[in-house]
Each structure stands twice: as structure tokens, then as C-alpha cells.
Design a protein around this motif. Structure first.
Motif, PDB file in Angstrom:
ATOM      1  N   LYS A  20       0.834  -1.193   0.000  1.00  0.00           N
ATOM      2  CA  LYS A  20       0.000   0.000   0.000  1.00  0.00           C
ATOM      3  C   LYS A  20       0.874   1.251   0.000  1.00  0.00           C
ATOM      4  CE  LYS A  20      -3.963  -1.992   2.465  1.00  0.00           C
ATOM      5  NZ  LYS A  20      -4.813  -1.878   3.682  1.00  0.00           N
ATOM      6  N   PHE A  21       0.383   2.314  -0.627  1.00  0.00           N
ATOM      7  CA  PHE A  21       1.099   3.593  -0.623  1.00  0.00           C
ATOM      8  C   PHE A  21       1.038   4.244   0.756  1.00  0.00           C
ATOM      9  CE2 PHE A  21       0.639   3.938  -5.377  1.00  0.00           C
ATOM     10  CZ  PHE A  21       1.977   4.226  -5.644  1.00  0.00           C
ATOM     11  N   HIS A  22       2.103   4.967   1.085  1.00  0.00           N
ATOM     12  CA  HIS A  22       2.132   5.863   2.244  1.00  0.00           C
ATOM     13  C   HIS A  22       2.304   7.288   1.722  1.00  0.00           C
ATOM     14  CE1 HIS A  22       2.576   2.530   5.069  1.00  0.00           C
ATOM     15  NE2 HIS A  22       3.547   2.051   4.296  1.00  0.00           N
ATOM     16  N   TYR A  23       1.662   8.239   2.372  1.00  0.00           N
ATOM     17  CA  TYR A  23       1.847   9.634   1.990  1.00  0.00           C
ATOM     18  C   TYR A  23       3.265  10.096   2.326  1.00  0.00           C
ATOM     19  CZ  TYR A  23      -3.200  10.209   1.352  1.00  0.00           C
ATOM     20  OH  TYR A  23      -4.493  10.100   0.910  1.00  0.00           O
ATOM     21  N   ALA A  24       3.820  10.913   1.460  1.00  0.00           N
ATOM     22  CA  ALA A  24       5.112  11.559   1.710  1.00  0.00           C
ATOM     23  C   ALA A  24       4.875  13.061   1.809  1.00  0.00           C
ATOM     24  CB  ALA A  24       6.089  11.257   0.575  1.00  0.00           C
TER      25      ALA A  24
ATOM     26  N   PRO B  79      -2.805  17.112   3.520  1.00  0.00           N
ATOM     27  CA  PRO B  79      -2.976  17.962   4.713  1.00  0.00           C
ATOM     28  C   PRO B  79      -3.091  17.171   6.014  1.00  0.00           C
ATOM     29  CG  PRO B  79      -4.348  18.765   2.921  1.00  0.00           C
ATOM     30  CD  PRO B  79      -3.792  17.451   2.465  1.00  0.00           C
ATOM     31  N   GLY B  80      -3.835  16.064   5.980  1.00  0.00           N
ATOM     32  CA  GLY B  80      -3.963  15.254   7.185  1.00  0.00           C
ATOM     33  C   GLY B  80      -2.651  14.649   7.615  1.00  0.00           C
ATOM     34  N   GLU B  81      -1.853  14.206   6.630  1.00  0.00           N
ATOM     35  CA  GLU B  81      -0.550  13.620   6.946  1.00  0.00           C
ATOM     36  C   GLU B  81       0.419  14.684   7.458  1.00  0.00           C
ATOM     37  OE1 GLU B  81       2.005  10.267   7.281  1.00  0.00           O
ATOM     38  OE2 GLU B  81      -0.157  10.418   6.862  1.00  0.00           O
TER      39      GLU B  81
ATOM     40  N   GLU C  96      -0.407  17.253   9.283  1.00  0.00           N
ATOM     41  CA  GLU C  96      -0.772  17.468  10.689  1.00  0.00           C
ATOM     42  C   GLU C  96      -0.288  16.313  11.553  1.00  0.00           C
ATOM     43  OE1 GLU C  96      -1.945  20.318  11.992  1.00  0.00           O
ATOM     44  OE2 GLU C  96      -1.577  20.964   9.922  1.00  0.00           O
ATOM     45  N   LEU C  97      -0.409  15.086  11.049  1.00  0.00           N
ATOM     46  CA  LEU C  97       0.096  13.929  11.791  1.00  0.00           C
ATOM     47  C   LEU C  97       1.599  14.038  11.998  1.00  0.00           C
ATOM     48  CD1 LEU C  97      -0.208  11.101  13.005  1.00  0.00           C
ATOM     49  CD2 LEU C  97       0.073  10.163  10.683  1.00  0.00           C
ATOM     50  N   CYS C  98       2.317  14.429  10.940  1.00  0.00           N
ATOM     51  CA  CYS C  98       3.769  14.586  11.034  1.00  0.00           C
ATOM     52  C   CYS C  98       4.134  15.619  12.099  1.00  0.00           C
ATOM     53  CB  CYS C  98       4.315  15.004   9.669  1.00  0.00           C
ATOM     54  SG  CYS C  98       6.087  15.302   9.618  1.00  0.00           S
ATOM     55  N   LYS C  99       3.421  16.732  12.103  1.00  0.00           N
ATOM     56  CA  LYS C  99       3.688  17.766  13.112  1.00  0.00           C
ATOM     57  C   LYS C  99       3.448  17.255  14.524  1.00  0.00           C
ATOM     58  CE  LYS C  99       2.559  21.816  10.255  1.00  0.00           C
ATOM     59  NZ  LYS C  99       1.570  22.925  10.075  1.00  0.00           N
TER      60      LYS C  99
END
Length: 387
Positions: A355-359, A373-375, A377-380
Motif C-alpha cells: 500500500k502507498f504511504h503519503y510523503a 494535509p492530514g498527513e 498534521e500527523l507529522c507535526k
């Protein structure tokens, strides 16, 4: 045909290509064109762009290009150079559509192959846009002479980083020729491998943001910096030692940049945020680790012009070696408004069947954040950058 030479591309795309092949040969990715400036593209642009992309399949490395890379890029092994000699672009990896004035471009495929598309594709989009809108470049050589002489007067080491958003190849060619004739020892080279060969100068570049973005997506954001840097060292053993710091903010980078890496890497590159604050932060980091800042380099590379270089150089005041990688101001200062665009890695996976992961990329200013955008915020949250 806008791109006529295989090495009309930036060095960092080849350097990261080798690292990908060595360590992540099965990695599979998607890139996306991001039109930050919201430019309206003329009718028929996508069709013309498709023709240009199709013509890329005919590009092959020449013997002259191979000999130059073998001679100048001592950090590339002969197996990789032979691979480049046989490499062919695959236009099926690029999907182009247009609705009204909105252009959409996506790239998908094995990372070790698709990594080469970004820079020439952006150069094509820029040059084709100005062709189709009837723009005419003005004062190209005159401005280039002025810039070279001013930078020489400042004693500022400078390089050209302007392939991606150049007005045209012809303008880029004139600029590099002019810098070679007028910049003396302060003109250090160009990121463009073909033009470095043509004018017998140094091809400049190391690693891109996407290297850190991949490691963050696959291994987690807390581990991304250490994993990315260690992987780079595994491949290059200390060569190509200027590191970007702002993929997940420079504060996070310096929390992870350990003593071994700080000693091994030649320096860092500023690419967003306040350059004066960044200078102090970097010098302080080296001093805290008992490393002489004068043995290291900061390459400044974000939206530079002559006034900005002068301001930074005055502030640095000899406390660390400063160098300047300048892009659009060199290759598209011709009387038009340059396109504000990027092509960024947006999804990755270690194997095509997964499966793909967002970068995502954060940067040191929120306006340059890219990705889901959701990723973001998760990264932050993972990195403790939000309450």
C-alpha cells in the motif's frame, strides 16, 4: 524538442538515483505537479507537453557526456555510469491532463527510474509556457554580467541552480557562458550536468528533499533524518556532503544530526525560513559539538537576489564558509513573471505490491509545506510541532 541532451538535468537527480538503486531498488512512487502560482495554461498546452514528453524517449547519453561524468563525478561507480548510458525515459510513466487553464501532471513508477523526470519536466513546462504565451527574453547577457560582477565584488562563492524554472535552455546557456567569462574563481559551477560539461565547470549538487521524505514515510518521522543521512553515507562514504535541513524543519534536523554525521558532512543547505536566524542556529550547533564552524559550509539557496546575498554575507561576516546557490533569479530574470511551481513526491511504498504511504515536507515556513494535509498534521504531532 525542448530537452535535447540527456544530461540537461540537475546533478542531484543522478546522485539520488544511484542511492535509490543501491538501497531501495523495489521502491515505487508517485510524484505530482503543484502549480503554486495558480497560472492559467493556454489552450492546447497539455497536447504540446505530451509531445515533448514523448520525445524524451529518444534521449541517450553520448560518449562525451559519459566521459565527462566519469571524469568529474568520481563518486559514481562505473556500473551506474554504464546504466545511465543505457537508460531510456519511459513516457508512459507520466500522465498529463488539462481542464481549461488547469494543468495536471502525475508521475508513477519505480523510484529508481521516475526520479529523473522532475527537473527536465519542469524545464519543459516553463519554456513551453513562455513559447505559447509569446514571451520574449530581454537583457539576458547584460543582467548576467552585472550579477557576476556584483557577486565577485562581494567575494561571494556562487553556483547556478536554475534549470527547473528557467525561461529557456538558450537563456540558461547564455547565463552560464557569461558567468564563466566574468565570475572568475567565485563562480563555482552549475547544477546542470550538460552545461557544466559544455563550459568545463563543476556539476554541483547533493541530495533532495525527497530523500528525507521517503525515509519519513517508510520509517517514521522521528527516525527520518538519522535514517536518511546514514543511508546517504552508506552509499557515498562522505562524498556529496551538503545536507538539506528543512524537510521536517531545521530544529528537528539539528536534534537528530549526531556528532559523527556533523563531522562527516561538509555542511548544510538553507532552503527556507529566516537565513540570519538559520546562520546563528547552525554556528551554535557546530560550536556546541566542538566543531570549528570555519571548517563547514552553509549553502544558501532560497529565493536569492543580489540584495539578499549581500545581506546574508554581511551578517555571516566570516564566521562560517558561505556559498550561494541561485536559481530563478539567474535563469528567468528576463522581464517575465516566472512560474511558481514544483513537482513533489506525494506517495511511496517499498514494493509495488504494498500500500502507498503519503510523503510530506514541512519546511521552515508553512507556505512551502507539501503533501496530504492530514498527513502533514500527523507529522507535526509526531514531531511535537503542535500543541
Amino acid at each position: 524538442m525542448i530537452i535535447k541532451h540527456f544530461t540537461d538535468n540537475d546533478l542531484y537527480k543522478y546522485s539520488v538515483m544511484l542511492a535509490i538503486q543501491r538501497l531501495y531498488p523495489w521502491a515505487y512512487v508517485r510524484y505530482e505537479f503543484i502549480n503554486r502560482g495558480k497560472n492559467e495554461f493556454p489552450e492546447g498546452f497539455a497536447d504540446r507537453l505530451k509531445e515533448e514528453v514523448a520525445s524524451m524517449a529518444n534521449l541517450k547519453m553520448t560518449k562525451e557526456e559519459k566521459q565527462f561524468i566519469t571524469r568529474k563525478c568520481y563518486y559514481f561507480d562505473p556500473v551506474f555510469i554504464d546504466f545511465l548510458e543505457g537508460y531510456q525515459y519511459d513516457p508512459s510513466e507520466v500522465k498529463i491532463t488539462q481542464q481549461g487553464g488547469e494543468l495536471k501532471v502525475d508521475i508513477e513508477g519505480y523510484w529508481y527510474r521516475t526520479v529523473l523526470w522532475e527537473v527536465p519536466l519542469m524545464a519543459i513546462i516553463s519554456e513551453l509556457y513562455f513559447q505559447m504565451t509569446g514571451a520574449i527574453p530581454r537583457e539576458v547577457e547584460e543582467k548576467a554580467v552585472t550579477k557576476a560582477l556584483r557577486l565577485k565584488d562581494m567575494k561571494a562563492d556562487f553556483s547556478d541552480f536554475g534549470t527547473r524554472r528557467r525561461f529557456s535552455f538558450d537563456v540558461h546557456n547564455v547565463v552560464i557562458n557569461t558567468f564563466k567569462e566574468n565570475g572568475d574563481e567565485y563562480f563555482k559551477g552549475t547544477s546542470n550536468v550538460y552545461l557544466a560539461m559544455r563550459y568545463n565547470t563543476i556539476p554541483i549538487g547533493t541530495m533532495p528533499h525527497e530523500w528525507f521524505m521517503f525515509h519519513g514515510a517508510v520509517y517514521g518521522y522521528r527516525a527520518a533524518t538519522v535514517k536518511a543521512l546514514e543511508a546517504w553515507v552508506d552509499v557515498y562514504q562522505g562524498s556529496l556532503g551538503i545536507s538539506l535541513t528543512d524537510t521536517y524543519t531545521s530544529d528537528i534536523f539539528y536534534e537528530s544530526f549526531n556528532l559523527k554525521q556533523a563531522k562527516l558532512f561538509d555542511g548544510v543547505r538553507w532552503d527556507s525560513g529566516n537565513p540570519l536566524e538559520y546562520t546563528d542556529k547552525t554556528i551554535q550547533f557546530y560550536k556546541q559539538n566542538r566543531i570549528d564552524p570555519l571548517s563547514k559550509t552553509i549553502v544558501y539557496s532560497d529565493s536569492l537576489d543580489l540584495d539578499r546575498v549581500g545581506e546574508i554575507k554581511k551578517y555571516v561576516n566570516g564566521r562560517i564558509h558561505d556559498a550561494y546557490g541561485i536559481g530563478t533569479f539567474f535563469t528567468n530574470d528576463v522581464g517575465v513573471k516566472p512560474l511558481n511551481m514544483v513537482i513533489k513526491l506525494v506517495q511511496v511504498k517499498m514494493n509495488k505490491g504494498l500500500k502507498f504511504h503519503y510523503a510530506v515536507k514541512l519546511s521552515d515556513i508553512s507556505g512551502k509545506n507539501t503533501g496530504n494535509p492530514g498527513e502533514i498534521e500527523l507529522c507535526k504531532k509526531v514531531l511535537g510541532l503542535v500543541d
